[in-house]
Design an enzyme around this catalytic site. Structure first.
Site, PDB file in Angstrom:
ATOM      1  N   GLN A  11      46.874  37.501  42.316  1.00 31.88           N
ATOM      2  CA  GLN A  11      46.983  38.214  43.604  1.00 31.88           C
ATOM      3  C   GLN A  11      45.598  38.581  44.150  1.00 31.88           C
ATOM      4  OE1 GLN A  11      50.254  41.071  44.305  1.00 31.88           O
ATOM      5  NE2 GLN A  11      50.138  41.407  42.108  1.00 31.88           N
ATOM      6  N   ILE A  39      38.698  31.988  30.460  1.00 30.05           N
ATOM      7  CA  ILE A  39      37.673  32.995  30.121  1.00 30.05           C
ATOM      8  C   ILE A  39      37.698  33.407  28.643  1.00 30.05           C
ATOM      9  CG2 ILE A  39      37.374  33.852  32.481  1.00 30.05           C
ATOM     10  CD1 ILE A  39      39.166  36.252  31.736  1.00 30.05           C
ATOM     11  N   ALA A  62      43.354  38.423  34.176  1.00 27.88           N
ATOM     12  CA  ALA A  62      43.810  39.373  33.155  1.00 27.88           C
ATOM     13  C   ALA A  62      45.151  38.915  32.606  1.00 27.88           C
ATOM     14  CB  ALA A  62      43.959  40.771  33.761  1.00 27.88           C
ATOM     15  N   TYR A  63      45.480  39.465  31.453  1.00 25.44           N
ATOM     16  CA  TYR A  63      46.835  39.312  30.899  1.00 25.44           C
ATOM     17  C   TYR A  63      47.628  40.471  31.496  1.00 25.44           C
ATOM     18  CZ  TYR A  63      50.363  38.457  27.228  1.00 25.44           C
ATOM     19  OH  TYR A  63      51.507  38.154  26.523  1.00 25.44           O
ATOM     20  N   THR A  64      48.455  40.182  32.508  1.00 23.95           N
ATOM     21  CA  THR A  64      49.104  41.258  33.268  1.00 23.95           C
ATOM     22  C   THR A  64      50.604  41.406  32.958  1.00 23.95           C
ATOM     23  OG1 THR A  64      49.418  39.719  35.109  1.00 23.95           O
ATOM     24  CG2 THR A  64      47.491  41.149  35.223  1.00 23.95           C
ATOM     25  N   TYR A 127      49.241  46.650  26.772  1.00 17.94           N
ATOM     26  CA  TYR A 127      48.491  46.278  27.986  1.00 17.94           C
ATOM     27  C   TYR A 127      47.420  47.337  28.292  1.00 17.94           C
ATOM     28  CZ  TYR A 127      47.607  45.713  33.025  1.00 17.94           C
ATOM     29  OH  TYR A 127      47.008  45.586  34.253  1.00 17.94           O
TER      30      TYR A 127
HETATM   31  N1  LIG Z   1      49.444  43.761  39.247  1.00 18.92           N
HETATM   32  C1  LIG Z   1      49.338  45.084  39.165  1.00 18.92           C
HETATM   33  O1  LIG Z   1      50.247  45.849  39.543  1.00 18.92           O
HETATM   34  C2  LIG Z   1      48.066  45.706  38.636  1.00 18.92           C
HETATM   35  C3  LIG Z   1      48.005  47.110  38.525  1.00 18.92           C
HETATM   36  C4  LIG Z   1      46.819  47.681  38.057  1.00 18.92           C
HETATM   37  C5  LIG Z   1      45.744  46.882  37.722  1.00 18.92           C
HETATM   38  N2  LIG Z   1      45.845  45.521  37.825  1.00 18.92           N
HETATM   39  C6  LIG Z   1      44.691  44.720  37.438  1.00 18.92           C
HETATM   40  O2  LIG Z   1      44.228  44.031  38.583  1.00 18.92           O
HETATM   41  C7  LIG Z   1      43.672  42.782  38.202  1.00 18.92           C
HETATM   42  C8  LIG Z   1      44.259  41.667  39.044  1.00 18.92           C
HETATM   43  O3  LIG Z   1      45.672  41.708  38.896  1.00 18.92           O
HETATM   44  P1  LIG Z   1      46.621  40.694  39.660  1.00 18.92           P
HETATM   45  O4  LIG Z   1      47.861  41.432  40.006  1.00 18.92           O
HETATM   46  O5  LIG Z   1      45.854  39.970  40.703  1.00 18.92           O
HETATM   47  O6  LIG Z   1      46.964  39.717  38.449  1.00 18.92           O
HETATM   48  P2  LIG Z   1      47.809  38.358  38.443  1.00 18.92           P
HETATM   49  O7  LIG Z   1      48.341  38.067  39.798  1.00 18.92           O
HETATM   50  O8  LIG Z   1      48.739  38.442  37.291  1.00 18.92           O
HETATM   51  O9  LIG Z   1      46.679  37.292  38.120  1.00 18.92           O
HETATM   52  C9  LIG Z   1      46.026  37.240  36.901  1.00 18.92           C
HETATM   53  C10 LIG Z   1      45.287  35.945  36.854  1.00 18.92           C
HETATM   54  O10 LIG Z   1      44.587  35.857  35.605  1.00 18.92           O
HETATM   55  C11 LIG Z   1      44.662  34.514  35.189  1.00 18.92           C
HETATM   56  N3  LIG Z   1      44.399  34.366  33.770  1.00 18.92           N
HETATM   57  C12 LIG Z   1      45.130  34.836  32.736  1.00 18.92           C
HETATM   58  N4  LIG Z   1      44.576  34.450  31.572  1.00 18.92           N
HETATM   59  C13 LIG Z   1      43.464  33.730  31.889  1.00 18.92           C
HETATM   60  C14 LIG Z   1      42.475  33.070  31.143  1.00 18.92           C
HETATM   61  N5  LIG Z   1      42.512  33.053  29.800  1.00 18.92           N
HETATM   62  N6  LIG Z   1      41.465  32.437  31.791  1.00 18.92           N
HETATM   63  C15 LIG Z   1      41.427  32.423  33.142  1.00 18.92           C
HETATM   64  N7  LIG Z   1      42.344  33.027  33.912  1.00 18.92           N
HETATM   65  C16 LIG Z   1      43.351  33.674  33.291  1.00 18.92           C
HETATM   66  C17 LIG Z   1      46.076  34.092  35.565  1.00 18.92           C
HETATM   67  O11 LIG Z   1      46.179  32.698  35.553  1.00 18.92           O
HETATM   68  P3  LIG Z   1      47.581  31.983  35.189  1.00 18.92           P
HETATM   69  O12 LIG Z   1      48.395  32.118  36.433  1.00 18.92           O
HETATM   70  O13 LIG Z   1      47.177  30.596  34.870  1.00 18.92           O
HETATM   71  O14 LIG Z   1      48.147  32.735  34.035  1.00 18.92           O
HETATM   72  C18 LIG Z   1      46.171  34.699  36.962  1.00 18.92           C
HETATM   73  O15 LIG Z   1      45.631  33.825  37.926  1.00 18.92           O
HETATM   74  C19 LIG Z   1      43.898  42.647  36.709  1.00 18.92           C
HETATM   75  O16 LIG Z   1      42.739  43.039  36.032  1.00 18.92           O
HETATM   76  C20 LIG Z   1      45.011  43.650  36.428  1.00 18.92           C
HETATM   77  O17 LIG Z   1      44.953  44.128  35.100  1.00 18.92           O
HETATM   78  C21 LIG Z   1      46.983  44.919  38.285  1.00 18.92           C
END
Ligand SMILES: NC(=O)c1ccc[n+]([C@@H]2O[C@H](COP(=O)([O-])OP(=O)(O)OC[C@H]3O[C@@H](n4cnc5c(N)ncnc54)[C@H](OP(=O)(O)O)[C@@H]3O)[C@@H](O)[C@H]2O)c1
Length: 292
Positions: A11, A39, A62-64, A127
């Protein structure tokens, strides 16, 4: 300015690319998804950072999968901790500034006033624990900033807004948790906050909270999403909503009850959080125009 982005299909990663393309022509962006840069592969990270020589590394990967992490702690650790170490080490070797994103899940949720950056962390899930350890790995390299955010939604990927929209179309009634409160945050606003950090003369280092302004429960968030979806014509009829306590919706990972974070510190650095409600409408409009 040369920027290396990880997690390009997520996202925040996708919104960051949209924003760079639309408003920041001065950025030479290398946006990498997992297939281009895993990564967790230290040698691959070192190789790509050495080759591209970024001024900035933005780690949006991240691992989300919060619930899956409970049964896959090694997987979560490798992405949320070891991989951040890889990025921090490469950033140090090649003198890049590191922007890393973290979460409200580092707190235990047992409060009734907004969490400040200095408050002791006490994660209640795998997490949350791995994200906290990842913060430490990023902070060990001094030229880094951590943005802790919460309840991320956007037109991309999987998120609560899109789930509500889908369920609202499928079901006449929905039961939604009403005793967990937090601040929804549009991924595009996180991307904009990262841009502001990147282009600030004296870049902030350390931990900062950044989330949408206005606190709400999941029930209140769902109601706002579904009402707006009806208003923009994405939903024909408002489903009946029933507020329920967390106890009626057990999940493998414990969720924080109170996730509201104070954004005063980042506001003092000149970065003002945006109201989440107009962003809900923006995302719904984007989803509407992308319909076939
Ligand atoms: N979503 C939430 O509600 C939330 C809330 C608080 C904080 N955050 C933080 O905000 C940040 C962004 O979240 P988001 O919602 O954008 O996450 P997201 O949509 O789940 O995207 C995470 C991305 O990380 C990639 N990824 C996972 N393992 C990887 C690896 N080994 N090497 C390279 N890429 C990898 C995934 O790729 P694949 O699709 O190939 O797996 C995906 O593109 C994260 O740090 C998360 O912890 C999120």
């Amino acid at each position: 300015m040369r920027v290396l982005l990880t997690g390009a299909t997520g996202q925040v990663g996708t919104c960051f690319q949209d924003l760079a393309k639309a408003n920041y022509p001065q950025i030479t962006l290398l946006a990498t998804d997992r297939s281009q840069l895993d990564i967790t592969d230290a040698a691959a990270v070192e190789h790509l950072v050495g080759q591209f020589q970024p001024d900035i590394i933005v780690n949006a990967a991240a691992y989300t999968a919060v619930d899956r992490a409970e049964s896959d702690p090694e997987g979560a650790w490798s992405v949320n901790v070891q991989a951040v170490e890889n990025l921090a080490l490469a950033a140090q070797r090649h003198q890049a500034f590191l922007v890393h994103i973290s979460t409200d899940y580092v707190f235990n949720g047992e409060s009734n006033k907004p969490w400040v950056e200095e408050h002791p962390c006490d994660p209640q899930s795998v997490y949350g624990s791995t994200k906290l350890a990842g913060e430490k790995a990023a902070l060990a390299y001094g030229q880094s900033v951590i943005l802790r955010t919460s309840w991320v939604f956007s037109e991309y990927g999987n998120n609560f807004l899109k789930t509500m929209l889908r369920l609202g179309k499928e079901r006449p009634g929905l039961s939604i948790i009403d005793d967990q409160r937090g601040c929804p945050t549009y991924a595009g606003d996180i991307a904009e906050a990262v841009m502001q950090i990147i282009f600030t003369d004296s870049r902030p280092v350390g931990v900062y909270h950044y989330s949408g302004s206005g606190e709400v429960s999941w029930f209140g968030f769902a109601k706002a999403i579904l009402q707006k979806a009806c208003a923009v014509g994405l939903l024909e009829k408002m489903p009946e909503l029933t507020p329920i306590p967390t106890t009626q919706f057990p999940t493998p990972a414990k969720r924080p009850k109170y996730s509201v974070m104070s954004t005063d510190k980042i506001a003092r650095a000149g970065i003002k959080p945006a109201d989440w409600l107009p962003r809900v409408e923006l995302v719904l409009q984007k989803l509407k125009t992308s319909l076939p």
